[in-house]
Design a protein around this motif. Structure first.
Motif, mmCIF file in Angstrom:
data_model
loop_
_atom_site.group_PDB
_atom_site.id
_atom_site.type_symbol
_atom_site.label_atom_id
_atom_site.label_comp_id
_atom_site.label_asym_id
_atom_site.label_seq_id
_atom_site.Cartn_x
_atom_site.Cartn_y
_atom_site.Cartn_z
ATOM 1 N N GLY A 526 6.084 -0.885 -9.726
ATOM 2 C CA GLY A 526 5.443 -0.652 -8.592
ATOM 3 C C GLY A 526 6.078 -0.853 -7.240
ATOM 4 N N ALA A 527 7.388 -0.884 -7.215
ATOM 5 C CA ALA A 527 8.246 -0.702 -6.056
ATOM 6 C C ALA A 527 8.370 0.610 -5.279
ATOM 7 C CB ALA A 527 9.844 -0.964 -6.410
ATOM 8 N N ARG A 528 7.843 0.384 -4.074
ATOM 9 C CA ARG A 528 7.639 1.600 -2.985
ATOM 10 C C ARG A 528 8.218 1.265 -1.782
ATOM 11 N NH1 ARG A 528 6.586 3.051 -7.776
ATOM 12 N NH2 ARG A 528 5.029 4.522 -8.449
ATOM 13 N N LEU A 529 8.758 2.105 -1.031
ATOM 14 C CA LEU A 529 8.934 1.872 0.421
ATOM 15 C C LEU A 529 9.536 0.585 0.849
ATOM 16 C CD1 LEU A 529 5.763 3.554 1.820
ATOM 17 C CD2 LEU A 529 7.852 4.556 1.629
ATOM 18 N N ASP A 530 10.906 0.273 0.126
ATOM 19 C CA ASP A 530 11.200 -1.063 0.276
ATOM 20 C C ASP A 530 11.822 -1.711 1.676
ATOM 21 O OD1 ASP A 530 11.170 -2.445 -2.403
ATOM 22 O OD2 ASP A 530 12.099 -0.604 -3.116
ATOM 23 N N SER A 531 11.918 -0.403 2.351
ATOM 24 C CA SER A 531 12.514 -0.769 3.858
ATOM 25 C C SER A 531 11.410 -1.205 4.543
ATOM 26 C CB SER A 531 13.223 0.299 4.364
ATOM 27 O OG SER A 531 12.268 1.642 4.358
ATOM 28 N N TRP A 532 10.154 -1.060 4.172
ATOM 29 C CA TRP A 532 9.114 -1.476 4.963
ATOM 30 C C TRP A 532 8.706 -2.979 4.687
ATOM 31 C CZ3 TRP A 532 6.848 1.725 8.728
ATOM 32 C CH2 TRP A 532 7.400 2.821 8.925
ATOM 33 N N SER A 533 8.836 -3.918 5.180
ATOM 34 C CA SER A 533 8.521 -5.159 5.008
ATOM 35 C C SER A 533 7.281 -5.699 4.414
ATOM 36 C CB SER A 533 8.678 -6.170 6.222
ATOM 37 O OG SER A 533 7.801 -5.983 7.269
ATOM 38 N N GLU A 534 6.133 -4.930 4.642
ATOM 39 C CA GLU A 534 4.718 -4.950 4.059
ATOM 40 C C GLU A 534 4.792 -4.687 2.640
ATOM 41 O OE1 GLU A 534 4.371 -1.362 6.866
ATOM 42 O OE2 GLU A 534 5.466 -3.005 6.764
ATOM 43 N N HIS A 535 5.609 -3.714 2.279
ATOM 44 C CA HIS A 535 5.822 -3.164 0.795
ATOM 45 C C HIS A 535 6.928 -3.813 -0.001
ATOM 46 C CE1 HIS A 535 2.793 -0.272 1.844
ATOM 47 N NE2 HIS A 535 3.714 0.417 2.863
ATOM 48 N N PHE A 536 7.792 -4.577 0.481
ATOM 49 C CA PHE A 536 8.890 -5.273 -0.145
ATOM 50 C C PHE A 536 8.476 -6.399 -0.940
ATOM 51 C CE2 PHE A 536 12.756 -7.755 -0.420
ATOM 52 C CZ PHE A 536 13.726 -6.823 -1.092
#
Length: 852
Positions: A526-536
């Motif tokens: 489920g890792a997505r958009l890891d540069s966005w803190s809300e998704h990391f």
């Protein structure tokens, strides 16, 4: 390569998705200066992809340069795509639709080439999102003749090993020349039907192209010992260097976004490369040598770009803008040209010592744009280690000048965890911030703010610090917590980059091909958009590492200089011996001067025939800089306003623009049309334009309007309407321009037509019951408060006629109102999803007004 299909913009039914997602305007395309939607199967068709959200990718100038270069060639087409947000990815999967290009709405698998930028390490799972939604295998080895060629490039191409197995080929270095050579080769391959292996082998022989499948990593005792070439003629790959920057005409017509990106401005690259030699900076190595544009080229880019875009800010782009040889003359010329048009000039990357009072005076003539400087370290000792080349006194002088010229906010950027860092260096960050704020002087009566940005140092490949250790999570957190404790609350603000994200960035920065399996495992979790803190979520990555038998901390350790590095077969042009010598000088705190002013320092890049620094002499007759006050401060009575009302329609894809996005679009259209707009006063002048009531996203309209104040009357109302239409998207059409009425609207009746694919079973009963009632009170929960609203007095008409709902809503100035979707949900029994998917058209407005 794939055999492209001729696909129309209607090939994907997006109407059943876009009303349901956040910021749907980012998926509809139609930006000013984007190319036509169609493409021909006989052409070579590229889709250029930025592996992050639209609002990040639309600010990337490298992709835009390649876009215009490719579209400037016959028989070559380039379209764009960005990574969908989480909600859009979910809807695409639910509807069984592939990821598509913005221009053609065509599936990515229909293109011959997918050109994917590699801008930063935390976008790596986004690559898999793109490939999976395109219907392509992740691993290049699993793709066949019918699949597009997956081509990479960008900053992370200098150690692409963690993602190398996902790419067919990767470009090292400047892309302007090599992209056209690649296009020539692939066009021939497509015409003659070359098999995929033959294409890859021909690409590998091209200077600057890395084909990962033709190199094999070798391990011993779970340690990388070499990356061995499989093609004897290509033992390594050397970066391509553009001798001079591309012609200015490439960016005369920049793409102008509708959905606001992070950097919403015209970027003008005034120079590429930096020779300051900061030892932590990868870009300072991989973009050498410095290549400046001439003053004439920059003014040409600025004039053409602003005229064809309507941007209200112009950013001078360079790794070190302040080092540009003729910056004083340039700033004076730019401000003389654009100040009266309220176009500001910003310099995102300024260096202490280059921000002179002369330049600051020019910047503030329109508005005080961002003032950011990067000391990087808190003490002179540590700045000597990293070869920053500035002292504390240099920094304090810059702050003193800025405060004296009226700035009230200064941003300072630092790193923690730099090699040889001590507690005193960390504490020095706070001490330096305090001294900086004290430069405002005593008795000035103006409160000032110092904002600190702090990130954890990540050792990067091809730098003198590539062998150094990265501090662990606990130490990173401890340093940041120490800064929080020491920094006073009054007059300071601390922001920091998440140490957990920096940890993973460090893993990928110096990683090898074993990390490809880690990326795939994390993506599957489920890792997505890891540069966005809300998704990391670092815990997810740790679980994936356990699954793959990897210890992430191993990648953060110091490396012996004699050990093999996963990027040794990829040459940036700077000799390894130079990097080793710079590392030794760092530990000895020895300074390496800038080669632009102090002669060649022997990095090994330049041959001084084709590749050499391009630096321009400052004119001997220095242009005097006038002490012109800000335009908004000029004395004199305000000019008389000539008010006009513009009536227009919004149909089709323009219904997906948010209200603020529409405002920006209109402002820029008015600027491009050359209308003599009046501007507000104050620190941030804006056009004096007022709009009719905001439309909800997804609603079309035949009856929109805005009023504008001009400094002189229009010669022809019909010609003005025609001029505006020539500069607006085809989905927005001006119907008429007339003098604005001198009235104040107190009450209005707005008419709508609503249609849906299916209507609720109980709708007719609900409609009848509603019309028979005197009151219909609903409970609203907004801004954490419950409020009651009676809908019945707000509905003048509600009926079902010939398969459509006809609705008239009454609005009173200054009082709560309602909207069609609320009526559909609360009154007629539609679900929220059904109401969002319904087609709503605003057909007219009747205003009851009084004289002003």
């Amino acid at each position: 390569m794939s055999s492209s299909l001729m696909l129309s913009s209607s090939s994907l039914d997006l109407d059943r998705i876009l009303p349901l997602v956040r910021k749907p305007g980012q998926y509809v395309g139609g930006e000013l200066h984007a190319v036509d939607s169609g493409f021909d199967a006989g052409n070579l068709n590229f889709c250029l992809i930025f592996p992050d959200l639209y609002e990040i990718g639309m600010s990337h100038q490298g992709l835009q340069i390649l876009y215009h270069l490719l579209n400037g060639r016959a028989q070559t087409t380039a379209h764009r795509a960005y990574v969908p947000d989480i909600d859009m990815e979910r809807e695409l999967r639910a509807q069984g639709l592939p990821l598509f290009s913005l221009e053609a709405k065509a599936p990515l698998a229909a293109y011959d080439v997918l050109g994917i930028t590699l801008p930063y390490e935390l976008c790596y799972t986004n690559l898999l999102t793109v490939l999976n939604l395109a219907g392509l295998p992740f691993w290049a080895a699993d793709r066949n003749q019918g699949h597009p060629l997956v081509l990479g490039g960008g900053s992370c191409a200098f150690n692409p090993e963690p993602v190398a197995d996902f790419f067919d080929a990767i470009v090292l270095g400047d892309g302007e020349e090599i992209i056209l050579e690649i296009a020539d080769l692939l066009a021939l391959a497509k015409k003659e039907g070359w098999p995929r292996p033959a294409v890859l082998e021909r690409l590998a022989r091209m200077p600057g192209i890395y084909v990962p499948s033709l190199f094999k990593p070798k391990y011993a005792q779970n340690k990388l010992v070499a990356v061995e070439p499989l093609l004897a003629e290509v033992p390594s790959v050397r970066r391509r260097v553009l001798p001079r920057l591309h012609a200015p005409s490439v960016l005369y017509h920049p793409l102008v976004p509708v959905v606001k990106p992070v950097h919403d401005r015209l970027g003008v690259e005034i120079a590429r490369g930096c020779t300051r030699g900061c030892r932590f900076c990868q870009a300072g190595i991989t973009y050498r040598p410095v290549r400046e544009r001439t003053l004439e080229e920059i003014m040409e880019l600025a004039n053409q770009g602003i005229a064809h875009s309507g941007f209200e800010e112009l950013a001078l782009l360079s790794l070190s803008t302040g080092d540009f040889s003729c910056l004083g003359e340039l700033m004076g010329a730019l401000m003389d040209r654009f100040a009266d048009d309220f176009v500001s000039v910003s310099m995102p990357s300024m260096r202490v010592g280059t921000l002179t009072p002369e330049i600051m005076n020019q910047i503030k003539r329109v508005r005080k744009t961002g003032f950011t400087i990067a000391p990087e370290a808190g003490t002179d000792r540590l700045r000597q280690v990293i070869n920053k080349g500035i002292t504390e006194e240099d920094l304090l002088t810059t702050c003193r000048d800025a405060f004296a010229l009226g700035w009230k906010l200064i941003k300072l950027y630092f790193m923690v965890g730099l090699p040889t860092e001590t507690e005193a260096d960390v504490e020095g960050i706070v001490q330096l911030a305090k001294k900086a704020r004290a430069q405002v002087g005593q008795g000035k009566g103006r409160p000032v703010q110092v904002n600190l940005g702090v990130a954890t140092f990540v050792p990067k490949p091809h730098t003198p610090f590539q062998w150094e250790a990265q501090i662990g999570l606990e130490q990173s957190r401890a340093n940041i917590n120490r800064l929080k404790q020491m920094l006073p609350r009054q007059g300071y603000k601390l922001k920091w980059h998440d140490p957990e994200q920096s940890f993973l960035e460090g893993v990928f920065s110096r990683g090898d091909r074993r990390l490809a399996s880690l990326i795939e495992a994390a993506w599957n979790m489920g890792a997505r958009l890891d540069s966005w803190s809300e998704h990391f979520d670092l815990a997810r990555w740790r679980r994936a590492a356990v699954e793959c038998g990897l210890v992430l901390e191993d990648y953060l350790q110091a490396r012996p200089v004699a050990d093999a590095l996963s990027w040794d077969h990829l040459h940036c042009g700077v000799e390894r011996s130079f990097l080793e010598a710079e590392r030794d000088k760092a530990l000895a705190q020895e300074y390496t001067p800038d080669c632009r002013a102090h002669g060649c320092q022997g990095c090994g890049l330049c041959d001084f025939k084709t590749v050499r620094p391009v630096v321009h002499e400052r004119p001997t007759a220095v242009r005097p800089v006038p002490s012109t006050p800000s335009v908004r401060e000029e004395p004199g009575p305000p000019p008389k306003a000539h008010a006009y009302r513009v009536h227009y329609t919004r149909l089709g894809d323009s219904r997906f623009y948010g209200h603020l996005e529409l405002l920006q679009l209109i402002f820029r259209t008015l600027q491009r049309a050359g209308l003599p707009l009046l501007f507000s006063s104050g620190f941030n002048p804006s056009p004096r334009v007022s709009f009719s009531q905001a439309l909800p996203v997804g609603v079309e309209s035949l009856a929109e309007s805005f009023d504008m104040d001009l400094s002189r009357p229009l010669a022809s109302l019909e010609e003005t309407a025609s001029r505006l239409n020539s500069r607006l998207p085809a989905t927005i059409r001006v119907q008429a321009v007339e003098p604005a009425p001198r009235t104040v609207v107190r009450t209005s009746i707005t008419s709508y037509t609503l249609s849906a694919a299916a209507y609720p079973e109980q709708m007719h009963r609900n409609l009848s019951e509603f019309l028979g009632r005197e009151s219909f009170v609903i409970d609203r929960f907004r801004k954490n408060r419950h409020k009651e609203l009676d809908l019945r007095p707000l509905v003048a008409r509600l009926e079902f006629d010939q398969g459509r709902i006809l609705l008239d809503l009454i609005g009173h100035q200054g009082q709560p109102g309602t909207n069609p979707r609320e009526i559909m949900e609360k009154v007629l029994g539609f679900s929220e999803r059904e109401a969002l998917l319904a087609r709503i058209l605003k057909t007219g407005v009747k205003e009851m007004a009084s004289s002003s």
